[in-house]
Scaffold this motif. Structure first.
Motif, mmCIF file in Angstrom:
data_model
loop_
_atom_site.group_PDB
_atom_site.id
_atom_site.type_symbol
_atom_site.label_atom_id
_atom_site.label_comp_id
_atom_site.label_asym_id
_atom_site.label_seq_id
_atom_site.Cartn_x
_atom_site.Cartn_y
_atom_site.Cartn_z
ATOM 1 N N VAL A 56 0.865 -1.181 0.000
ATOM 2 C CA VAL A 56 0.000 0.000 0.000
ATOM 3 C C VAL A 56 0.898 1.226 0.000
ATOM 4 O O VAL A 56 1.696 1.402 0.931
ATOM 5 C CB VAL A 56 -0.920 0.021 1.238
ATOM 6 N N PRO A 57 0.798 2.059 -1.017
ATOM 7 C CA PRO A 57 1.703 3.216 -1.087
ATOM 8 C C PRO A 57 1.398 4.209 0.031
ATOM 9 O O PRO A 57 0.253 4.637 0.191
ATOM 10 C CB PRO A 57 1.395 3.818 -2.460
ATOM 11 N N ALA A 58 2.396 4.529 0.822
ATOM 12 C CA ALA A 58 2.211 5.462 1.936
ATOM 13 C C ALA A 58 2.235 6.891 1.415
ATOM 14 O O ALA A 58 3.116 7.271 0.639
ATOM 15 C CB ALA A 58 3.305 5.264 2.969
ATOM 16 N N ALA A 59 1.271 7.662 1.872
ATOM 17 C CA ALA A 59 1.200 9.070 1.455
ATOM 18 C C ALA A 59 2.247 9.924 2.169
ATOM 19 O O ALA A 59 2.612 10.990 1.700
ATOM 20 C CB ALA A 59 -0.194 9.632 1.729
ATOM 21 N N ASP A 75 5.195 10.219 -8.314
ATOM 22 C CA ASP A 75 4.798 9.578 -7.053
ATOM 23 C C ASP A 75 3.291 9.360 -7.019
ATOM 24 O O ASP A 75 2.811 8.294 -6.604
ATOM 25 C CB ASP A 75 5.207 10.457 -5.856
ATOM 26 N N ASN A 76 2.551 10.386 -7.435
ATOM 27 C CA ASN A 76 1.096 10.270 -7.433
ATOM 28 C C ASN A 76 0.643 9.161 -8.375
ATOM 29 O O ASN A 76 -0.197 8.342 -8.029
ATOM 30 C CB ASN A 76 0.462 11.603 -7.857
ATOM 31 N N LEU A 77 1.217 9.143 -9.560
ATOM 32 C CA LEU A 77 0.785 8.152 -10.549
ATOM 33 C C LEU A 77 1.056 6.738 -10.049
ATOM 34 O O LEU A 77 0.196 5.857 -10.148
ATOM 35 C CB LEU A 77 1.492 8.407 -11.884
ATOM 36 N N ALA A 78 2.255 6.526 -9.508
ATOM 37 C CA ALA A 78 2.584 5.195 -8.982
ATOM 38 C C ALA A 78 1.598 4.799 -7.888
ATOM 39 O O ALA A 78 1.136 3.650 -7.824
ATOM 40 C CB ALA A 78 4.011 5.197 -8.438
ATOM 41 N N ALA A 79 1.247 5.762 -7.050
ATOM 42 C CA ALA A 79 0.324 5.462 -5.948
ATOM 43 C C ALA A 79 -1.054 5.076 -6.468
ATOM 44 O O ALA A 79 -1.620 4.057 -6.057
ATOM 45 C CB ALA A 79 0.223 6.672 -5.016
ATOM 46 N N TYR A 80 -1.573 5.875 -7.379
ATOM 47 C CA TYR A 80 -2.950 5.614 -7.822
ATOM 48 C C TYR A 80 -3.046 4.367 -8.693
ATOM 49 O O TYR A 80 -4.071 3.684 -8.698
ATOM 50 C CB TYR A 80 -3.555 6.848 -8.506
ATOM 51 N N ARG A 81 -1.986 4.058 -9.392
ATOM 52 C CA ARG A 81 -1.981 2.781 -10.129
ATOM 53 C C ARG A 81 -2.029 1.626 -9.132
ATOM 54 O O ARG A 81 -2.740 0.639 -9.335
ATOM 55 C CB ARG A 81 -0.731 2.671 -10.999
ATOM 56 N N ALA A 82 -1.283 1.746 -8.047
ATOM 57 C CA ALA A 82 -1.313 0.703 -7.020
ATOM 58 C C ALA A 82 -2.691 0.613 -6.373
ATOM 59 O O ALA A 82 -3.223 -0.481 -6.152
ATOM 60 C CB ALA A 82 -0.246 0.980 -5.961
ATOM 61 N N LEU A 161 -7.884 2.029 2.449
ATOM 62 C CA LEU A 161 -8.775 3.187 2.316
ATOM 63 C C LEU A 161 -8.245 4.395 3.085
ATOM 64 O O LEU A 161 -8.348 5.536 2.612
ATOM 65 C CB LEU A 161 -10.184 2.830 2.797
ATOM 66 N N ARG A 162 -7.676 4.146 4.244
ATOM 67 C CA ARG A 162 -7.138 5.278 5.015
ATOM 68 C C ARG A 162 -5.988 5.926 4.260
ATOM 69 O O ARG A 162 -5.881 7.151 4.194
ATOM 70 C CB ARG A 162 -6.649 4.796 6.381
ATOM 71 N N GLU A 163 -5.141 5.096 3.702
ATOM 72 C CA GLU A 163 -3.992 5.642 2.979
ATOM 73 C C GLU A 163 -4.468 6.366 1.726
ATOM 74 O O GLU A 163 -3.917 7.394 1.363
ATOM 75 C CB GLU A 163 -3.031 4.504 2.634
ATOM 76 N N LEU A 164 -5.491 5.853 1.094
ATOM 77 C CA LEU A 164 -6.042 6.501 -0.101
ATOM 78 C C LEU A 164 -6.602 7.877 0.247
ATOM 79 O O LEU A 164 -6.415 8.843 -0.491
ATOM 80 C CB LEU A 164 -7.127 5.618 -0.728
ATOM 81 N N ALA A 165 -7.248 7.972 1.408
ATOM 82 C CA ALA A 165 -7.791 9.261 1.850
ATOM 83 C C ALA A 165 -6.661 10.271 2.054
ATOM 84 O O ALA A 165 -6.782 11.444 1.691
ATOM 85 C CB ALA A 165 -8.591 9.093 3.142
ATOM 86 N N GLN A 166 -5.547 9.822 2.609
ATOM 87 C CA GLN A 166 -4.404 10.716 2.792
ATOM 88 C C GLN A 166 -3.837 11.143 1.440
ATOM 89 O O GLN A 166 -3.480 12.299 1.245
ATOM 90 C CB GLN A 166 -3.276 10.029 3.575
ATOM 91 N N TRP A 167 -3.756 10.182 0.528
ATOM 92 C CA TRP A 167 -3.235 10.497 -0.805
ATOM 93 C C TRP A 167 -4.103 11.538 -1.513
ATOM 94 O O TRP A 167 -3.589 12.409 -2.203
ATOM 95 C CB TRP A 167 -3.130 9.227 -1.664
ATOM 96 N N ALA A 168 -5.388 11.438 -1.308
ATOM 97 C CA ALA A 168 -6.280 12.399 -1.962
ATOM 98 C C ALA A 168 -5.971 13.819 -1.491
ATOM 99 O O ALA A 168 -5.942 14.764 -2.281
ATOM 100 C CB ALA A 168 -7.731 12.031 -1.698
ATOM 101 N N VAL A 169 -5.709 13.965 -0.196
ATOM 102 C CA VAL A 169 -5.354 15.292 0.318
ATOM 103 C C VAL A 169 -3.985 15.707 -0.235
ATOM 104 O O VAL A 169 -3.785 16.835 -0.677
ATOM 105 C CB VAL A 169 -5.323 15.303 1.853
ATOM 106 N N ARG A 170 -3.065 14.782 -0.211
ATOM 107 C CA ARG A 170 -1.722 15.100 -0.720
ATOM 108 C C ARG A 170 -1.785 15.493 -2.194
ATOM 109 O O ARG A 170 -1.085 16.416 -2.623
ATOM 110 C CB ARG A 170 -0.800 13.898 -0.523
ATOM 111 N N SER A 171 -2.609 14.797 -2.951
ATOM 112 C CA SER A 171 -2.705 15.099 -4.389
ATOM 113 C C SER A 171 -3.209 16.523 -4.612
ATOM 114 O O SER A 171 -2.729 17.222 -5.512
ATOM 115 C CB SER A 171 -3.626 14.105 -5.083
ATOM 116 N N VAL A 172 -4.176 16.954 -3.797
ATOM 117 C CA VAL A 172 -4.654 18.335 -3.909
ATOM 118 C C VAL A 172 -3.482 19.296 -3.701
ATOM 119 O O VAL A 172 -3.287 20.259 -4.458
ATOM 120 C CB VAL A 172 -5.770 18.608 -2.882
ATOM 121 N N ARG A 173 -2.694 19.023 -2.684
ATOM 122 C CA ARG A 173 -1.555 19.905 -2.389
ATOM 123 C C ARG A 173 -0.514 19.853 -3.506
ATOM 124 O O ARG A 173 0.053 20.877 -3.890
ATOM 125 C CB ARG A 173 -0.870 19.494 -1.079
#
Lengths: 195, 332
Positions: A56-59, A75-82, A161-173
């Motif tokens: 699970v890719p850590a945000a 980094d974002n692309l690798a995460a969302y593909r995972a 799901l928790r990590e995905l939620a963090q990634w979503a915030v990180r992606s906005v930033r």
């Protein structure tokens, strides 16, 4: 492939960043709702701690402010593909566990999977505009999951799901930083004072 | 031949020093901490129990009824009994023992709060005791993030605050902050556990200004600035919540604004003074700030024209026309 520094490329870059921010914010909102459904349907305690899960890719990011625009996108692309692969696996497990009895969790998972796929595609477009091109996805088959008990599967899903939620915030930033500095910027995009 | 006067002075000085040292080496002088309500027994240094002694408290002789032999007994001490206690040998009045008694209580569980008003740079934690202990306390804070112990740098002022720089952003791992307060009578502690996003709370917006809009009796123009403690509003934009009401009413009206640092109120009651406040929040995470300092403003009103009463005489009828400004309630 448009050159990164033409006016049309700049406009397209800005448009892609803005739309990406909106996608990420919507995704975050839906993942938050999905988390509530997931915890309830899986009979979990919302406050339970989940250790870092393999695959699970850590945000979490150190020196986030110092990342280049390209690095952010990669980094974002690798995460969302995972996440795309992980959510598909979760959906499959969900169907096996609950089948047709689940009228809420399955559709919610599927909807988020769709958003994750769309966001990954969006990131690929941004990378194309950066004149970098998206890296090829590694392998066509998802990695084999270790055999987990039902409870372990549920915890793993919670971690995803928790990590995905963090990634979503990180992606906005990340996208905001990208928008701020324009296309083709491979330079470090730091805060006024480094983090 | 050497001058004998300086030599004599040195000798006298040496004698004074020796005598002073001897006297102060004969008694113990220290601080003694005792709980409120405790029974305290003080021994007069190395004096025997049956030695004749005199005890004083802050220079005032203590009645013999508090003595058991040469021991001073204080039953169920209270805060008023804090002070300097001295014991003198009976006839010589040599000071044999001296202590400073500090009566207090062990610390209750401290109140701890952590907040990030300068995201993403870091966060601070501040603390206080719910009730005084009346004796000195020391505070120790530990901050753990996963397996990593982080340094909380204490502020010089205020003393009950320290700040931590984020080493990572967007982590799902929670922070665990433990504060321990210790004094001579005991210790207590409290622990807070939170994630990175939950404690983000900006300071209120600054420089809130509200002005009437010329020729618009129902409008007020409000502007403000991002809190100066928020380090990068461009990358981490804030959204705002504005509330306003006429002074004569209790109910607030609210407007949420996702960008910009100004807003025009268009539904103000003409001529009524308004109170206006603004709050801020990161666009994506955390909680709303406290409300800003309140500002007052009244919408623009037309200047009253010169007050005249026109009287027309038409035939035998006397008609009086009142200027609009003089008409009763219901106008405008």
């Amino acid at each position: 492939m448009a050159a990164a520094d033409t006016p049309s490329a700049t406009l397209r870059h800005h448009d892609l960043c803005s739309r990406g921010i909106r996608l990420a914010r919507k995704m975050r909102s839906d993942v938050t709702d999905l988390l509530d459904i997931y915890v309830e349907r899986q009979g979990l305690d919302a406050s339970i701690s989940v250790a870092a899960v393999d695959g699970v890719p850590a945000a979490a990011a150190e020196r986030w402010a110092e990342q280049t625009g390209t690095q952010r996108l990669l980094d974002n692309l690798a995460a969302y593909r995972a996440f795309r692969t992980l959510l598909a696996q979760m959906l499959e497990e969900q169907r096996e566990q609950l089948g047709d009895a689940d009228a809420e969790l399955g559709p919610a998972l599927a909807a988020v999977l769709l958003q994750v796929s769309a966001f990954a595609y969006h990131l690929e477009e941004l990378l194309e505009l950066e004149s970098r091109g998206a890296p090829a996805e590694e392998g066509s088959e998802p990695p084999a999951l270790p055999r987990l008990s039902l409870f372990e599967q549920k915890l793993r899903g919670l971690g995803v799901l928790r990590e995905l939620a963090q990634w979503a915030v990180r992606s906005v930033r990340d996208l905001r930083q990208l928008a701020k500095h324009g296309p083709g910027s491979g330079m470090a995009l730091g805060l006024p004072e480094s983090q | 031949m050497a001058n004998p006067v300086p030599s004599a002075c040195c000798v006298v000085l040496a004698v004074v020093v020796v005598v002073y040292a001897q006297r102060h080496s004969q008694q113990d002088s220290h601080i003694q901490y005792e709980r409120v309500g405790a029974d305290v027994t003080m021994k007069c240094g190395s004096m025997d129990w049956d030695a004749a002694v005199t005890w004083t408290a802050n220079g005032t002789d203590i009645d013999d009824s508090h003595l058991n032999g040469s021991y001073l007994i204080l039953k169920k001490v209270d805060l008023t009994q804090s002070g300097q206690y001295s014991c003198y040998e009976g006839s010589s009045w040599h000071l044999k023992y001296q202590t400073y008694l500090r009566v207090g209580v062990p610390p209750k569980e401290p109140v701890l709060m952590c907040r990030s008003n300068n995201y993403p740079k870091g966060f601070y934690c501040s603390w206080h005791l719910p009730s005084p202990t009346y004796i000195p306390n020391s505070f120790n804070i530990s901050v753990i993030h996963g397996t990593r112990e982080m340094v909380c740098e204490k502020d010089i002022f205020p003393k009950n605050r320290c700040h931590i720089r984020y080493l990572q952003l967007f982590s799902t791992v929670k922070y665990k902050v433990t504060l321990t307060v210790t004094n001579a009578l005991g210790k207590n502690s409290t622990t807070l556990t939170f994630d990175e996003f939950a404690i983000v709370k900006p300071d209120p917006p600054e420089s809130v200004v509200a002005k009437p809009v010329p020729n618009n009796p129902r409008r007020l123009e409000v502007s403000w600035q991002n809190p100066s403690s928020w380090p990068d509003p461009e990358s981490f934009p804030l959204k705002f919540f504005l509330r306003y009401r006429p002074l004569i009413l209790d109910q607030w009206q609210h407007v949420e604004l996702s960008d910009g640092t100004s807003h025009t109120i268009t539904d103000a009651y003409a001529g009524k003074e308004y109170i206006i406040q603004v709050a801020a929040k990161d666009n994506d995470i955390g909680t709303w700030s406290d409300w800003s300092v309140a500002v007052h403003a009244t919408p623009w009103t037309e200047e009253p024209k010169q007050l005249t009463t026109e009287v027309q005489i038409t035939g035998e009828t006397l008609t009086q026309h009142k200027h609009p400004a003089l008409r009763g309630p219901g106008y405008g």
